[in-house]
Enzyme design. Structure first.
Site, PDB file in Angstrom:
ATOM      1  N   TYR A 173     101.794   2.891   5.611  1.00 46.64           N
ATOM      2  CA  TYR A 173     101.041   1.465   6.771  1.00 46.64           C
ATOM      3  C   TYR A 173     100.583   2.681   7.602  1.00 46.64           C
ATOM      4  CZ  TYR A 173      99.548  -2.437   9.363  1.00 46.64           C
ATOM      5  OH  TYR A 173      99.424  -2.598  10.655  1.00 46.64           O
ATOM      6  N   ASP A 268     100.468  10.364  10.707  1.00 43.27           N
ATOM      7  CA  ASP A 268     101.279   9.292  10.953  1.00 43.27           C
ATOM      8  C   ASP A 268     102.459   9.187  11.497  1.00 43.27           C
ATOM      9  OD1 ASP A 268     101.449   6.414  12.400  1.00 43.27           O
ATOM     10  OD2 ASP A 268      99.688   5.942  10.485  1.00 43.27           O
ATOM     11  N   LYS A 296     103.534   3.015  19.565  1.00 41.84           N
ATOM     12  CA  LYS A 296     104.613   2.479  19.497  1.00 41.84           C
ATOM     13  C   LYS A 296     105.635   3.532  20.444  1.00 41.84           C
ATOM     14  CE  LYS A 296     104.664   0.437  15.119  1.00 41.84           C
ATOM     15  NZ  LYS A 296     104.434   0.213  14.407  1.00 41.84           N
TER      16      LYS A 296
HETATM   17  C1  LIG Z   1     103.296   0.739  13.334  1.00 42.26           C
HETATM   18  C2  LIG Z   1     102.276   1.580  12.771  1.00 42.26           C
HETATM   19  C3  LIG Z   1     100.626   1.390  12.896  1.00 42.26           C
HETATM   20  C4  LIG Z   1     100.237   0.587  13.493  1.00 42.26           C
HETATM   21  O1  LIG Z   1     100.368  -0.095  14.743  1.00 42.26           O
HETATM   22  P1  LIG Z   1      99.805  -0.831  15.845  1.00 42.26           P
HETATM   23  O2  LIG Z   1      99.953  -0.820  17.578  1.00 42.26           O
HETATM   24  O3  LIG Z   1     100.285  -2.602  14.935  1.00 42.26           O
HETATM   25  O4  LIG Z   1      98.202  -0.869  15.692  1.00 42.26           O
HETATM   26  C5  LIG Z   1     100.071   2.801  12.290  1.00 42.26           C
HETATM   27  N1  LIG Z   1     101.266   3.535  11.441  1.00 42.26           N
HETATM   28  C6  LIG Z   1     102.549   2.976  11.715  1.00 42.26           C
HETATM   29  C7  LIG Z   1     103.826   4.090  10.008  1.00 42.26           C
HETATM   30  C8  LIG Z   1     102.390   2.211  11.890  1.00 42.26           C
HETATM   31  O5  LIG Z   1     104.256   1.812  11.941  1.00 42.26           O
END
Ligand SMILES: *Cc1c(COP(=O)(O)O)cnc(C)c1O
Length: 459
Positions: A173, A268, A296
């Site tokens: 994701y 990511d 995060k």
């Molecule tokens: C949570 C997440 C995102 C998206 O971040 P948001 O702040 O929710 O838009 C992108 N990549 C990874 C791996 C994530 O866990």
């Protein structure tokens, strides 16, 4: 030091007080009256009653709880029920909730105003701190979410290469932007198919989806469409199909493959950045990305995201270069301050060692609980990211993850909830351990897991 700071707080005292008889409570004993009323009220004005879908508990059934407050490793819901929390706001809460030093810093910063539409010294400080911790991150652009970080990284990659396509991995994701909201259909060579209504096929078709932990499909895409692929994007430790570690050599070989074909390699690290170590996860695996996405943890619980990478790529961003990207609240001083103070605490000696010790205690305890239940399953753990997969012997990619017994997981989730343990409400999420989880919390969790797994194995 951290535990001493938090020990006297009411959350911990109450948590201990509530633990005595929680496992004696039958399902009907947990009062959910206030949550039920809030859910009805929310449903009238908020689509599906929530502002992010997984909060609605669709995957596990039952009615979602409304949370009133959190303290340390504990959550209190609207009816006063107390839980040991393993959602951790889906990653940001690495220090636990309402850490007193972060609360004080945020309060102080808020007293100076919430943002000015002008640059601040705080933004330099966090960029310098990120650059010092991540060797490849020579320059940093702050945004307000991981989703924006993904959009921006892809835009830079397309501009830098002049190519349209991206390759991502099934089960990874990268936020909810159109081109990234795509996974494989039935096979690894499936063309991009949108996961969401409203994503045009034409956009989804620019995304190729490969099997995590395998280079075969990536190689085929590069051969079939030479000079078409702008970037390969991956979660170095997958955590959005449940936790799935990278196979030995996978990330390094993937980066080399992308570079050999003139594409950028994007890691990511929105979840993994500053969660598995002070810095990024890709370094643990010898990978060599051109750009990383962060989020995060670096916001200390407030909205944030970041793209970082090689200077010449980052300098493609406006106003230095031709790639447009902007944000009213980008670099919000309150969010940046929360993130900075969080990073400073994480930089203290022993932080990640303590997080690893607590996480190993949890992972080991849950593995033992699973064995003694006789149920088929496995515990995937990378540092403080833990997923108990039920009904499958091993999970190395999304296909194997999808074989997990989600109905069994749903029963496990509710059995744990009854015992005061708040798990992510889906088989395909990570449990997040924080520095606020003490041995006593972990041991209570393991006991609850043993009882819950035995319970679901019987029924
Ligand atoms: C949570 C997440 C995102 C998206 O971040 P948001 O702040 O929710 O838009 C992108 N990549 C990874 C791996 C994530 O866990």
């Amino acid at each position: 030091m951290y535990v001493q700071l938090l020990a006297p707080r009411d959350g911990y005292a109450c948590l201990t007080g509530s633990s005595a008889n929680v496992s004696d409570q039958s399902e009907s004993m947990m009062t959910k009256k206030n949550s039920a009323a809030l859910l009805a009220r929310a449903a009238a004005v908020i689509p599906g009653a929530v502002n992010s879908p997984v909060r609605a508990w669709k995957a596990v059934g039952g009615e979602t709880l409304f949370i009133a407050r959190g303290s340390g490793a504990m959550l209190v819901d609207a009816d006063g029920n107390r839980f040991i929390d393993y959602v951790g706001s889906y990653g940001p809460a690495i220090l636990g909730h309402a850490h007193p030093e972060i609360v004080a810093a945020v309060a102080e910063q808020a007293g100076h105003g919430f943002g000015y539409g002008a640059p601040t010294e705080l933004e330099i400080e966090i960029a310098e701190r990120i650059a010092a911790a991540i060797p490849m991150a020579r320059k940093v652009r702050l945004v307000s979410s991981g989703t924006e970080a993904g959009m921006t990284a892809i835009r830079i990659a397309r501009a830098a290469t002049g190519r349209p396509r991206i390759i991502k991995f099934d089960g990874c994701y990268h936020g909810h932007s159109d081109g990234l909201l795509v996974r494989a259909g039935s096979g690894v060579m499936t063309l991009g198919v949108p996961d969401s209504a409203g994503v045009p096929e034409a956009l989804a078709a620019l995304t190729r989806v490969a099997r995590f932990n395998s280079l075969a499909a990536v190689e085929r895409y590069f051969l079939a469409e030479p000079r078409e692929v702008a970037a390969v994007i991956v979660e170095p430790v997958a955590a959005n199909m449940g936790v799935v570690p990278p196979a030995t050599g996978f990330l390094k070989d993937l980066g080399d493959l992308a570079h050999r074909h003139g594409a950028l390699f994007i890691c990511d690290e929105v979840i993994s950045g500053f969660r598995l170590r002070y810095g990024t996860a890709h370094e643990m695996f010898g990978a060599d990305p051109d750009l990383v996405m962060l989020g995060k943890v670096i916001g200390g619980g407030l909205p944030i995201g970041a793209v970082a990478g090689r200077a010449e790529l980052m300098d493609m961003l406006a106003p230095a270069g031709p790639v447009y990207q902007a944000g009213t609240l980008s670099g919000s001083p309150v969010a940046v301050r929360a993130g900075l103070e969080t990073l400073k605490i994480l930089a203290r000696p022993g932080a990640y060692e303590r997080l690893e010790a607590a996480s190993a205690r949890l992972g080991g305890g849950m593995a033992e609980a699973l064995r003694s239940s006789g149920l088929k399953g496995c515990i995937n753990r990378v540092g403080s990211l833990v997923t108990p997969f039920l009904g499958v012997e091993a999970v190395r990619d999304a296909e194997e993850a999808r074989r997990a017994d989600t109905a069994l997981f749903a029963r496990f989730f509710h059995a744990m909830l009854e015992r005061g343990i708040y798990l992510p409400p889906s088989q395909f999420e990570a449990m997040f351990v924080s520095l606020a989880h003490r041995d006593a919390d972990i041991d209570r969790t393991v006991t609850a897991a043993r009882e819950s797994l035995a319970h679901v194995a019987r029924s």
